[in-house]
Design a protein around this motif. Structure first.
Motif, mmCIF file in Angstrom:
data_model
loop_
_atom_site.group_PDB
_atom_site.id
_atom_site.type_symbol
_atom_site.label_atom_id
_atom_site.label_comp_id
_atom_site.label_asym_id
_atom_site.label_seq_id
_atom_site.Cartn_x
_atom_site.Cartn_y
_atom_site.Cartn_z
ATOM 1 N N TYR A 342 -1.946 85.835 11.838
ATOM 2 C CA TYR A 342 -1.336 86.058 10.524
ATOM 3 C C TYR A 342 0.101 85.527 10.487
ATOM 4 O O TYR A 342 0.559 85.026 9.458
ATOM 5 C CB TYR A 342 -1.356 87.543 10.171
ATOM 6 C CG TYR A 342 -2.721 88.035 9.737
ATOM 7 C CD1 TYR A 342 -3.280 87.608 8.529
ATOM 8 C CD2 TYR A 342 -3.447 88.916 10.527
ATOM 9 C CE1 TYR A 342 -4.536 88.052 8.131
ATOM 10 C CE2 TYR A 342 -4.705 89.366 10.135
ATOM 11 C CZ TYR A 342 -5.237 88.934 8.931
ATOM 12 O OH TYR A 342 -6.483 89.370 8.535
ATOM 13 N N LEU A 343 0.811 85.650 11.613
ATOM 14 C CA LEU A 343 2.183 85.133 11.661
ATOM 15 C C LEU A 343 2.202 83.633 11.394
ATOM 16 O O LEU A 343 2.951 83.151 10.535
ATOM 17 C CB LEU A 343 2.808 85.423 13.027
ATOM 18 C CG LEU A 343 4.175 84.760 13.280
ATOM 19 C CD1 LEU A 343 5.230 85.349 12.354
ATOM 20 C CD2 LEU A 343 4.588 84.906 14.740
ATOM 21 N N TYR A 344 1.372 82.890 12.133
ATOM 22 C CA TYR A 344 1.367 81.437 11.973
ATOM 23 C C TYR A 344 0.868 81.018 10.588
ATOM 24 O O TYR A 344 1.384 80.067 9.996
ATOM 25 C CB TYR A 344 0.532 80.778 13.073
ATOM 26 C CG TYR A 344 1.344 80.457 14.303
ATOM 27 C CD1 TYR A 344 2.173 79.343 14.326
ATOM 28 C CD2 TYR A 344 1.307 81.268 15.427
ATOM 29 C CE1 TYR A 344 2.936 79.035 15.443
ATOM 30 C CE2 TYR A 344 2.074 80.985 16.554
ATOM 31 C CZ TYR A 344 2.885 79.860 16.550
ATOM 32 O OH TYR A 344 3.650 79.571 17.654
ATOM 33 N N LEU A 345 -0.118 81.742 10.077
ATOM 34 C CA LEU A 345 -0.596 81.422 8.729
ATOM 35 C C LEU A 345 0.526 81.647 7.719
ATOM 36 O O LEU A 345 0.758 80.812 6.830
ATOM 37 C CB LEU A 345 -1.801 82.296 8.378
ATOM 38 C CG LEU A 345 -2.385 82.088 6.969
ATOM 39 C CD1 LEU A 345 -2.881 80.643 6.793
ATOM 40 C CD2 LEU A 345 -3.537 83.072 6.724
ATOM 41 N N GLY A 346 1.245 82.764 7.854
ATOM 42 C CA GLY A 346 2.350 83.053 6.948
ATOM 43 C C GLY A 346 3.455 82.020 7.049
ATOM 44 O O GLY A 346 3.976 81.533 6.030
ATOM 45 N N LEU A 347 3.819 81.651 8.281
ATOM 46 C CA LEU A 347 4.870 80.652 8.470
ATOM 47 C C LEU A 347 4.470 79.303 7.886
ATOM 48 O O LEU A 347 5.301 78.605 7.284
ATOM 49 C CB LEU A 347 5.186 80.503 9.965
ATOM 50 C CG LEU A 347 5.836 81.709 10.654
ATOM 51 C CD1 LEU A 347 5.976 81.452 12.154
ATOM 52 C CD2 LEU A 347 7.192 82.026 10.037
ATOM 53 N N ALA A 348 3.199 78.949 8.065
ATOM 54 C CA ALA A 348 2.721 77.672 7.535
ATOM 55 C C ALA A 348 2.787 77.657 6.007
ATOM 56 O O ALA A 348 3.191 76.663 5.391
ATOM 57 C CB ALA A 348 1.298 77.400 8.018
ATOM 58 N N LYS A 349 2.404 78.753 5.378
ATOM 59 C CA LYS A 349 2.454 78.826 3.912
ATOM 60 C C LYS A 349 3.896 78.780 3.406
ATOM 61 O O LYS A 349 4.190 78.134 2.389
ATOM 62 C CB LYS A 349 1.747 80.090 3.418
ATOM 63 C CG LYS A 349 0.231 80.012 3.535
ATOM 64 C CD LYS A 349 -0.440 81.254 2.973
ATOM 65 C CE LYS A 349 -1.958 81.113 3.000
ATOM 66 N NZ LYS A 349 -2.641 82.308 2.442
ATOM 67 N N ILE A 350 4.784 79.469 4.102
ATOM 68 C CA ILE A 350 6.204 79.439 3.713
ATOM 69 C C ILE A 350 6.763 78.025 3.837
ATOM 70 O O ILE A 350 7.484 77.541 2.953
ATOM 71 C CB ILE A 350 7.013 80.432 4.562
ATOM 72 C CG1 ILE A 350 6.713 81.865 4.093
ATOM 73 C CG2 ILE A 350 8.511 80.153 4.492
ATOM 74 C CD1 ILE A 350 7.302 82.940 4.965
ATOM 75 N N LYS A 351 6.410 77.363 4.948
ATOM 76 C CA LYS A 351 6.906 75.996 5.168
ATOM 77 C C LYS A 351 6.363 75.044 4.108
ATOM 78 O O LYS A 351 7.089 74.184 3.591
ATOM 79 C CB LYS A 351 6.498 75.526 6.565
ATOM 80 C CG LYS A 351 7.262 74.298 7.052
ATOM 81 C CD LYS A 351 6.991 74.069 8.533
ATOM 82 C CE LYS A 351 7.856 72.945 9.070
ATOM 83 N NZ LYS A 351 7.627 72.737 10.515
ATOM 84 N N LYS A 352 5.086 75.202 3.767
ATOM 85 C CA LYS A 352 4.489 74.336 2.743
ATOM 86 C C LYS A 352 5.094 74.631 1.369
ATOM 87 O O LYS A 352 5.260 73.725 0.541
ATOM 88 C CB LYS A 352 2.969 74.536 2.698
ATOM 89 C CG LYS A 352 2.265 73.609 1.688
ATOM 90 C CD LYS A 352 0.771 73.743 1.783
ATOM 91 C CE LYS A 352 0.061 72.934 0.677
ATOM 92 N NZ LYS A 352 0.348 71.495 0.786
ATOM 93 N N GLY A 353 5.427 75.884 1.139
ATOM 94 C CA GLY A 353 5.946 76.271 -0.173
ATOM 95 C C GLY A 353 7.437 76.088 -0.341
ATOM 96 O O GLY A 353 7.994 76.432 -1.390
#
Length: 555
Positions: A342-353
């Protein structure tokens, strides 16, 4: 006819001896963590002699080590039909019950296994103890209680002492663990693992130099014993983390030793996954991406590969692949999802957004990322340690609301190594997000109250951090609490003064003192006090316009 009978008995005896040798060979391979070799040997024994229940039990154990629980369960169940030593498989099924949280069922199976023991048997106790230790939630106390029964029958047996060492180590009883490992090696000096564990104890005590020396002693005896190189890899990894100045050197050593460990064990999918887990610890994401793609060639449908692809894709800048891989992994209900997913998924979404410069943001994608990270910290509080870097980057880009959203999650873990600094950034990010609102807007009082709490947490933990007081004063000014504002400005002055002449001489400190003096004076109903504080300002800055004009009006 009598001659035929004699020859038949002799033949059966030789088969029995051969299979006992094969079982011992498989046990040695398991101890050396050569799991594919062990599986091959055990499958061969089962094929030629399906009556040998020990082979089923050991094969099931290997499957459990490799996290293939379905195959382990099937193997144990098949082992129950074996003619010899079938009862050992009850122990394996008992460990599966422990993994599933059914302690009552596990104990019932252990009792069935015990009923088949003869007076001098002790191995069943060792296996039951290891089931307690190897369960997903280890129970070291029950393991020790079980091993005490084994000691009553064969206290000096090396396997009993080794298992006791592991149980005491799990209980964090270093002295008893050391004694048991020493006794195990003295009882059987071919038991290399026992000698290796003496080094593991030193690693746990952060005596890294001594641990490496102990490992080298083991290598001198058995240079091809693979697990010693895994322990060396882990020791250098921890050493690197505790000596930042030598991080690159020690991480390089760690990765080199892990490669040697792989070469001496096997390159199966399960081993590659262990390697991938270590690469994550060592933060070698380029190598992780290579390993993930190699695993994909071996077994493209294995779900854990998507975890490794997701982590490495994020760290290597491919956020789209990271989001897709991790979404695919998490969406599969049969996968055991961990906090880091969940951490990496969250970080990836933040980076993309978020644009690279922080100028633009996709609120929906950013909020999805925050929600995933919140879920990660709820699962494992230690994840809060990993939020500081991302949050402070957003802070540096003046994305204060977004930084605060992450920091608010981070400070939920009071044990985090970044707890105090995260509270500072949380308090100040909320302050900056509200300091320059337009005339038709109102500050976010709910958020500002969180800022006040965060700065209070910092002051409690580090009462000499002077900026905590001035920002808390500013926050209370926005909260329209003049009395509290003045109190924190006064406390700021006290702390700065206590910090000495060198601190008072700094231009940045002088500017903040002027802010404190002028604000206290301007909000004081006591004319004498107001004049006193304006005079303090003018002592630092004789041309200060606000103080000069205010003093004129007071006259």
């Amino acid at each position: 006819m009598n001659k035929f009978k004699i020859l038949s008995v002799a033949f059966l005896a030789s088969v029995s001896v051969t299979q006992a040798q094969d079982i011992n060979q498989a046990k040695k391979a398991i101890d050396a963590e050569q799991f594919e070799n062990a599986k091959s040997t055990l499958k061969s024994i089962i094929k030629t002699n399906p009556a040998e229940g020990t082979a089923f039990f050991l094969l099931g154990n290997v499957y459990l080590i490799q996290n293939i629980a379905d195959s382990a369960k099937m193997t144990y169940q098949n082992g129950l039909t074996a003619k010899d030593h079938a009862h050992l498989n009850q122990i394996g099924l008992g460990q599966i019950d422990l993994d599933n949280g059914d302690v009552v069922a596990a104990k019932a199976k252990f009792e069935l296994a015990k009923k088949e023991m003869r007076k001098k048997d002790f191995e069943e106790y060792v296996y039951i103890a290891r089931a307690y230790m190897n369960a997903s939630k280890p129970d070291y106390k029950s393991a020790i209680q079980t091993l005490n029964l084994a000691k009553e029958r064969s206290g000096q047996e090396a396997q009993v002492q080794l298992a006791l060492g592991d149980a005491f180590y799990g209980e964090k009883n270093q002295n008893e663990a050391y004694a048991a490992y020493r006794n195990a090696f003295q009882a059987d000096n071919s038991m290399i693992r026992a000698k290796m564990q003496l080094g593991v104890l030193l690693k746990g005590a952060k005596a890294y130099t001594e641990a490496v020396t102990a490992y080298n002693d083991v290598i001198a005896i058995s240079p091809n014993y693979g697990p010693i190189y895994r322990e060396l890899a882990e020791t250098y990894y921890y050493w690197a983390a505790n000596v930042p100045g030598r991080y690159d050197q020690y991480i390089k050593e760690a990765l080199s030793y892990y490669e040697k460990y792989m070469a001496l064990t096997d390159y199966s999918l399960a081993s590659r996954m262990r390697h991938a887990d270590f690469l994550i610890l060592a933060k070698d994401y380029k190598a992780l991406e290579v390993e993930a793609n190699k695993m994909k060639e071996i077994d493209a449908v294995n779900p854990r590969i998507y975890r490794y692809l997701g982590y490495s894709a994020y760290e290597n800048g491919n956020v789209d692949l990271a989001i897709k891989s991790l979404n695919d992994f998490i969406a599969n209900p049969s996968n055991k999802v961990i906090a880091q997913d969940y951490l990496y998924l969250g970080l990836a979404k933040i980076k993309k957004g978020t644009s690279a410069d922080g100028a633009t943001i996709n609120p929906a994608l950013f909020n999805e990322g925050v929600a995933s990270i919140k879920k990660a910290v709820e699962m494992e509080e230690y994840i809060a340690n990993d939020l500081n870097e991302v949050a402070t980057k957003l802070y540096g880009q003046k994305m204060y609301k977004e930084a605060a959203a992450l920091l608010e999650i981070a400070v939920t873990n009071v044990e985090s190594k970044n707890y105090l600094i995260d509270n500072f950034y949380l308090g100040t990010s909320i302050y900056f997000a509200n300091a320059n609102v337009t005339a038709d807007q109102k500050p976010d009082f709910v958020a500002l109250q969180k800022a006040d709490t965060a700065l209070g947490n910092l002051i409690t933990g580090s009462p000499t951090t002077q900026d905590a007081y001035i920002y808390r004063a500013r926050v209370n000014g926005l909260l329209e609490k003049p009395a509290m504002m003045i109190q924190y400005y006064e406390e700021f002055i006290k702390v700065v003064t206590a910090n000495g002449a060198e601190e008072l001489a700094k231009s940045s400190t002088k500017a903040k003192l002027i802010e404190a003096y002028n604000t206290i004076a301007a909000n004081s109903s006591d004319t004498v006090k107001a004049k006193e504080y304006f005079a303090k300002t003018l002592a630092i800055d004789p041309a200060n316009k606000f103080a000069t004009e205010s003093l004129k009006s007071l006259k």
